[in-house]
Design a protein around this motif. Structure first.
Motif, short mmCIF file in Angstrom:
data_model
loop_
_atom_site.label_atom_id
_atom_site.label_comp_id
_atom_site.label_asym_id
_atom_site.label_seq_id
_atom_site.Cartn_x
_atom_site.Cartn_y
_atom_site.Cartn_z
N ASN A 590 89.56 -26.18 31.49
CA ASN A 590 88.98 -25.13 32.34
C ASN A 590 89.72 -24.93 33.66
O ASN A 590 89.30 -24.12 34.49
CB ASN A 590 87.51 -25.43 32.62
CG ASN A 590 87.30 -26.84 33.16
OD1 ASN A 590 88.16 -27.39 33.85
ND2 ASN A 590 86.16 -27.42 32.84
N ASN A 591 90.77 -25.70 33.87
CA ASN A 591 91.61 -25.56 35.07
C ASN A 591 90.88 -26.00 36.34
O ASN A 591 91.35 -25.75 37.45
CB ASN A 591 92.11 -24.12 35.23
CG ASN A 591 93.43 -24.06 35.97
OD1 ASN A 591 94.28 -24.95 35.82
ND2 ASN A 591 93.62 -23.04 36.79
N ASN A 592 89.73 -26.67 36.22
CA ASN A 592 88.99 -27.12 37.39
C ASN A 592 89.59 -28.42 37.94
O ASN A 592 90.08 -29.26 37.17
CB ASN A 592 87.52 -27.36 37.05
CG ASN A 592 86.79 -26.06 36.76
OD1 ASN A 592 87.18 -25.00 37.26
ND2 ASN A 592 85.72 -26.13 35.97
N PRO A 593 89.53 -28.62 39.27
CA PRO A 593 90.02 -29.88 39.85
C PRO A 593 89.22 -31.06 39.31
O PRO A 593 88.02 -30.95 39.06
CB PRO A 593 89.80 -29.70 41.35
CG PRO A 593 89.68 -28.23 41.56
CD PRO A 593 89.06 -27.68 40.31
N LEU A 594 89.88 -32.20 39.15
CA LEU A 594 89.24 -33.42 38.65
C LEU A 594 89.17 -34.44 39.77
O LEU A 594 90.19 -34.93 40.27
CB LEU A 594 90.03 -34.01 37.48
CG LEU A 594 89.71 -33.50 36.07
CD1 LEU A 594 90.58 -34.20 35.05
CD2 LEU A 594 88.25 -33.71 35.75
N SER A 595 87.96 -34.76 40.20
CA SER A 595 87.78 -35.82 41.19
C SER A 595 87.59 -37.15 40.48
O SER A 595 87.26 -37.19 39.29
CB SER A 595 86.57 -35.52 42.07
OG SER A 595 85.39 -35.47 41.28
N GLY A 596 87.79 -38.24 41.20
CA GLY A 596 87.55 -39.56 40.63
C GLY A 596 88.62 -40.06 39.69
O GLY A 596 88.40 -41.03 38.97
N VAL A 597 89.78 -39.40 39.66
CA VAL A 597 90.90 -39.88 38.83
C VAL A 597 91.62 -41.00 39.56
O VAL A 597 92.02 -40.83 40.72
CB VAL A 597 91.88 -38.74 38.50
CG1 VAL A 597 93.03 -39.27 37.65
CG2 VAL A 597 91.16 -37.60 37.79
N GLU A 598 91.77 -42.15 38.92
CA GLU A 598 92.52 -43.25 39.53
C GLU A 598 94.01 -43.01 39.34
O GLU A 598 94.48 -42.88 38.21
CB GLU A 598 92.12 -44.59 38.93
CG GLU A 598 92.79 -45.76 39.61
CD GLU A 598 92.35 -47.10 39.07
OE1 GLU A 598 91.44 -47.71 39.67
OE2 GLU A 598 92.90 -47.53 38.03
N VAL A 599 94.73 -42.95 40.42
CA VAL A 599 96.17 -42.65 40.40
C VAL A 599 96.92 -43.87 40.94
O VAL A 599 96.68 -44.30 42.07
CB VAL A 599 96.50 -41.40 41.23
CG1 VAL A 599 97.99 -41.08 41.13
CG2 VAL A 599 95.66 -40.22 40.78
N ARG A 600 97.81 -44.41 40.11
CA ARG A 600 98.60 -45.57 40.51
C ARG A 600 100.06 -45.17 40.65
O ARG A 600 100.61 -44.54 39.76
CB ARG A 600 98.46 -46.70 39.48
CG ARG A 600 97.03 -47.17 39.30
CD ARG A 600 96.95 -48.33 38.34
NE ARG A 600 95.58 -48.81 38.22
CZ ARG A 600 95.24 -50.05 37.91
NH1 ARG A 600 96.18 -50.93 37.68
NH2 ARG A 600 93.99 -50.41 37.82
#
Length: 752
Positions: A590-600
Motif C-alpha cells: 500500500n506504499n504506507n510508511p512502516l514504523s517499528g522496523v528494526e534496522v541494523r
C-alpha cells in the motif's frame, strides 16, 4: 556444484499466460551468473541452498505466483553458478536458505546493478541468536606468530566456515551459533591439529594453537586424477570420490561440470579410492604412486540392478502404539540421503534402496532419539520395528547447576573440563567459559557427581544434591600441581601510548600458556600485575579499542620478577567520517510508511548501529566513514531484507525500500515424488500430480523421464492433499504434512 535446472508448478492461469508468451522463457548458454556467497565478515558460506524464482507480480508487488527456474548449493568456498537462465531477468528473484542465517531475498537485477554477472558477491546475515565468537591464534614452538594457516570450523559432518590466519596469526569467527564444533588447523610444513569444543549461547572462546614443524618430504608432490563415466561414456556429475590411505579418510571431492577431479600433494604409497553415485554400484580402486608420480584413473560405473529393495520402518512407543509424524532420516556411507515422516500408522517406507549398509536415526519431540544400522540385501523386502522411549517429562526436571571454577587467587579458570555424572553414568561434558563458569540445564531432581579437570591443576570430584526445579551455584577452587617454591614469579607490565607516552588505562591484558588463557587483567593507573608465575614460557596479548593489538612472549625462571613497558599504536584515523544515510521503509502492498522496523547497519563484520523506524518509516545514520556498508531490516509479519551500498567521503545518501508481508511461517518446502509402475518398477513419464490445500490447486507438476515430479514453494506447517494420475493407471490419493520447510521424497506406485 550440482546444477539442477527445472520447471515446476504455477497456478493454472499463470501457466496459460506463460504458454502464450513462450519467448520470454527462452534460455541461452551465455545467460549465466556466478559468484560467491559471504557472511558479515566476508567469509564464504558453504552448503547454502540458492533458488532463482520467477515471480508474477500484481500492481502492488504482492507475490501472486512463483516458478523456480534454477537451484544450486554453494560449495565449501561459497561459490555458486547458474547457467541457461531466461533472457528476461526482470522478474527473477534470488532466495537463499541456510539454517544459521536469515532467509535472503532480493531481485536479481537489483544485485547486478553494480556487479559483474559472473563475479557476484552476495552477503547474508546470521540469525540473531548466532552471537558467539571464536578467536584462534597460531604460533610455532618458538612462540613466533604463524600466519596464512587454514582454519576450518566444522559442525558434525558439515563444514561451517573456513578462513586463514592473518599476518598476526589471528583468525576470528563471529556470529557463531551455539553447538558442538571441531576445528582443523593446517599449513604446509606443519603437523595438522584438530580440536573439539562446545560453544554456549553468545559465548566467546579463545584458543592458541602451537604448530609443530614436520620434516619436509620432497616426494610429496604426487597427483591422482580421476574421471567417472557411465556405461555410455558420459561423465557422471555428482559422483562422490573419497580418498583414503591406511584406512584414514584424507579428503572427498565431487565430479562437477563434466570435469575430472585431482588429488594433489600426495606422498608415495598406496591409496584407496571409493566412488559413489546413487543408482550405481560403488567402485573401489587402489592406486600406488611413487615419488612425485602423476597418474590418471578413468572409472566406468555400472547401473546397480540391486536397487529395488524396500524397507518398512514401524515406529511405536513403549505401549506398542504407533507414533505418527516421527522423523526417520536415512544415511549411507556418511552421506545423508533424506528423511520421511511416519504416517498415522507410525510407518515409513523406503523404496528403491540398493544393497548395502544404511544408517538411520529417528526423532520425535517428547521421545528419546535413537540411531541404528540396517543391512539391505539385493532387491530385498524387509520390515523392522523400533520403539521410542518417552523423554523424561517429570515436572521436576527443570533444575540447573552453575559450576564456577577459580584458582587460588580467586581468578576464573577458563576451558576447565567439567564432567557430569548421575547413577554411575556420564550424562554431560562441557568446558568453562572465559568467565570460569559452565551451566547445566534441564536437570531432574536427584544427586549429581561432578569432575573438574584442568592441565596444571589438581582434578577434583564433588557431589551436588538438587531439589525439584532448584537452581544452584557451586564455586570450586582448583589448586596448582606445582608444589615447589619456584612459582612466585611476578610480572609488572606498563602500557602506554606510543605517541604521547600517556598511560593506556582500560587496556585488557591476557596471559597464555599451552593455548589457554591462565590470567586476565585490566590496566589501571598505567599498569597491570600478575603474580604466582611458575617457570616457563608464556604468551601475552594486549587489546584496547582504537589501538592496534599487541602480542609478545616472555620466559620466566624460578621466582623471576620482570618489569617492562609496552607501547600501543593508535589505529589510523579517517577524516572522511561525516557521512549520512537516510532510509525510508514502506509497505510494498500500500506504499504506507512502516514504523517499528528494526534496522541494523554493518560495515564488514562489525555492527555499527541499530535503530527503529519512526512513524514516518524513517531512520538516519550519521557520522559514517567512507566505505562499504550493509543494512538489514526486520519486522514481525514481513519478510526481512538486506542490501549493500557504498558511501564516499562525507557523502549523504537516501534510500527507499519496501518490505513484503508474509502470511506463513515459511514457504520454501519441497515435495519430490517418483512415480513408478507397481508391478514392474518402471518409471512413469507424464504422470500428473495435483497438490491441493483447502480445496485450491496449489501445484500441478508432471513427472519427467525418470519419474520425478517436483513441487517447490510449499508452505509449512501445512497438510496438502495429493492426487496422482496417469493414463492407463488407477488414481492414488493421499496427504502429506510438512512440519517444517524441508524436502520430502516419496515413491508413488501406480497400479493398472
Amino acid at each position: 556444484m550440482k546444477k539442477v535446472l527445472f520447471s515446476i508448478f504455477v497456478f493454472v492461469f499463470t501457466f496459460l499466460m506463460f504458454s502464450c508468451s513462450e519467448s520470454t522463457n527462452q534460455t541461452t548458454e551465455e545467460n549465466s551468473i556466478s559468484g560467491v556467497l559471504v557472511d558479515e565478515q566476508d567469509i564464504p558460506i558453504p552448503n547454502a541452498i540458492m533458488y532463482l524464482v520467477k515471480v508474477s507480480d500484481g500492481k502492488t508487488k504482492t507475490l501472486v505466483s512463483e516458478e523456480v527456474v534454477a537451484v544450486d548449493t554453494t560449495d565449501e568456498d561459497g561459490n555458486f553458478d547458474f547457467k541457461n537462465l531466461p533472457q528476461t531477468l526482470g522478474s527473477i528473484k534470488v532466495r537463499i536458505i541456510h539454517q544459521d542465517f536469515k532467509i535472503f531475498e532480493d531481485y536479481l537485477l537489483s544485485l547486478l546493478e553494480k556487479q559483474h554477472r559472473n563475479k557476484m558477491r552476495v552477503k547474508m546475515f546470521h540469525n540473531d541468536d548466532c552471537c558467539g565468537k571464536i578467536i584462534i591464534r597460531t604460533i610455532d614452538q618458538d612462540s613466533a606468530v604463524v600466519g596464512n594457516v587454514e582454519v576450518r570450523l566444522n559442525r558434525g559432518r558439515d563444514i561451517i566456515r573456513k578462513i586463514k590466519t592473518n599476518d598476526n596469526g589471528l583468525a576470528v569467527f563471529e556470529n557463531v551459533c551455539s553447538g558442538s564444533y571441531w576445528v582443523r588447523i593446517a599449513k604446509e610444513g606443519y603437523q595438522v591439529i584438530e580440536r573439539e569444543f562446545n560453544l554456549g549461547n553468545c559465548d566467546t572462546l579463545e584458543f592458541t594453537f602451537v604448530l609443530n614443524r614436520r620434516e619436509v618430504d620432497t616426494c610429496c608432490r604426487g597427483v591422482i586424477g580421476i574421471e567417472v563415466k557411465n556405461q555410455n561414456g558420459e561423465i557422471l556429475n555428482g559422483s562422490i570420490v573419497k580418498l583414503r590411505k591406511n584406512g584414514e579418510l584424507l579428503t572427498t571431492l565431487t565430479i562437477r561440470e563434466n570435469q575430472p577431479v585431482f588429488f594433489r600433494e600426495l606422498c608415495p604409497g598406496t591409496y584407496s579410492l571409493l566412488i559413489l553415485r546413487e543408482g550405481y554400484k560403488a567402485v573401489e580402486r587402489n592406486v600406488t604412486i611413487e615419488c612425485n608420480d602423476s597418474t590418471f584413473v578413468s572409472v566406468q560405473m555400472e547401473v546397480d540392478t540391486c536397487c529395488n529393495s524396500v524397507l518398512r520402518v514401524v515406529v511405536k512407543n513403549g505401549d506398542g502404539q504407533p507414533i505418527p509424524q516421527a522423523k526417520v532420516t536415512i544415511w549411507k556411507s556418511g552421506t545423508k540421503l533424506g528423511y520421511y515422516l511416519t504416517n498415522d500408522d507410525g510407518v515409513v517406507v523406503f523404496r528403491e534402496l540398493c544393497n548395502g549398509k544404511y544408517g538411520f536415526d529417528i526423532q520425535k519431540e517428547g521421545y528419546k532419539s535413537i540411531e541404528f544400522n540396517v543391512e539391505i540385501g539385493c532387491n530385498e523386502e524387509k520390515e523392522i520395528t523400533k520403539v521410542l522411549q518417552r523423554a523424561e517429562s517429570d515436572s521436576c526436571c527443570n533444575g540447573a547447576i552453575k559450576i564456577v571454577v577459580n584458582n587460588g587467587e580467586g581468578q576464573p579458570i577458563s576451558q576447565a573440563e567439567v564432567n557430569l555424572w548421575k547413577d554411575n553414568q556420564k550424562i554431560a561434558t562441557s568446558s568453562t567459559n572465559n568467565d570460569g563458569f559452565v551451566i547445566f540445564n534441564k536437570l531432574c531432581q536427584g544427586k549429581y557427581v561432578f569432575e573438574v579437570k584442568k592441565e596444571g591443576f589438581k582434578a577434583i570430584e564433588f557431589a551436588v544434591e538438587l531439589g525439584c526445579n532448584e537452581e544452584k551455584v557451586v564455586t570450586k577452587v582448583l589448586q596448582r600441581n606445582e608444589t615447589d617454591s619456584c612459582c612466585k614469579g611476578v610480572l609488572i607490565l606498563k602500557v602506554k601510548d606510543r605517541t604521547t607516552e600517556e598511560n593506556v588505562n582500560g587496556a585488557r591484558v591476557k596471559m597464555w600458556k599451552n593455548g589457554q588463557v591462565i590470567k586476565d587483567g585490566t590496566v589501571s593507573e598505567g599498569r597491570v600485575v600478575f603474580t604466582n608465575i611458575c617457570p616457563g614460557q608464556y604468551g601475552f596479548s594486549i587489546l584496547k579499542d582504537t589501538y592496534k593489538s599487541l602480542e609478545f612472549s616472555l620466559t620466566f625462571e624460578c621466582n623471576d620478577t620482570l618489569e617492562l613497558t609496552k607501547l600501543l599504536e593508535k589505529e589510523n584515523q579517517d577524516t572522511c567520517c561525516k557521512g549520512r544515510v537516510v532510509l525510508f521503509v514502506k509497505d510494498s502492498s500500500n506504499n504506507n510508511p512502516l514504523s517499528g522496523v528494526e534496522v541494523r547497519l554493518y560495515q564488514g563484520s562489525q555492527k555499527k548501529a541499530v535503530q527503529t523506524t519512526n512513524e514516518n518509516g524513517r531512520v538516519v545514520f550519521e557520522n559514517l566513514c567512507r566505505g562499504n556498508y550493509q543494512i538489514s531490516m526486520t519486522k514481525s509479519g514481513y519478510q526481512g531484507m538486506e542490501f549493500n551500498f557504498e558511501l564516499d567521503c562525507n557523502q549523504t545518501r537516501e534510500f527507499e525500500k519496501y518490505l513484503v508481508r508474509k502470511s506463513d511461517t515459511c514457504c520454501t518446502a519441497r515435495l519430490k515424488l517418483r512415480i513408478v509402475d507397481d508391478s514392474t518398477g518402471a518409471y512413469i513419464q507424464g504422470a500428473r500430480v495435483l497438490v491441493r490445500y483447502n480445496g485450491s490447486n496449489i501445484a500441478d507438476p508432471v513427472s519427467n523421464a525418470e519419474g520425478w515430479a517436483v513441487a517447490d514453494g510449499l508452505c509449512a506447517p501445512r497438510t496438502y492433499s495429493i492426487r496422482v494420475s496417469a493414463e492407463g493407471y488407477q488414481v492414488r490419493e493421499f496427504t502429506i504434512t510438512f512440519q517444517e520447510c524441508n524436502t520430502i521424497m516419496e515413491t508413488v506406485r501406480l497400479r493398472r
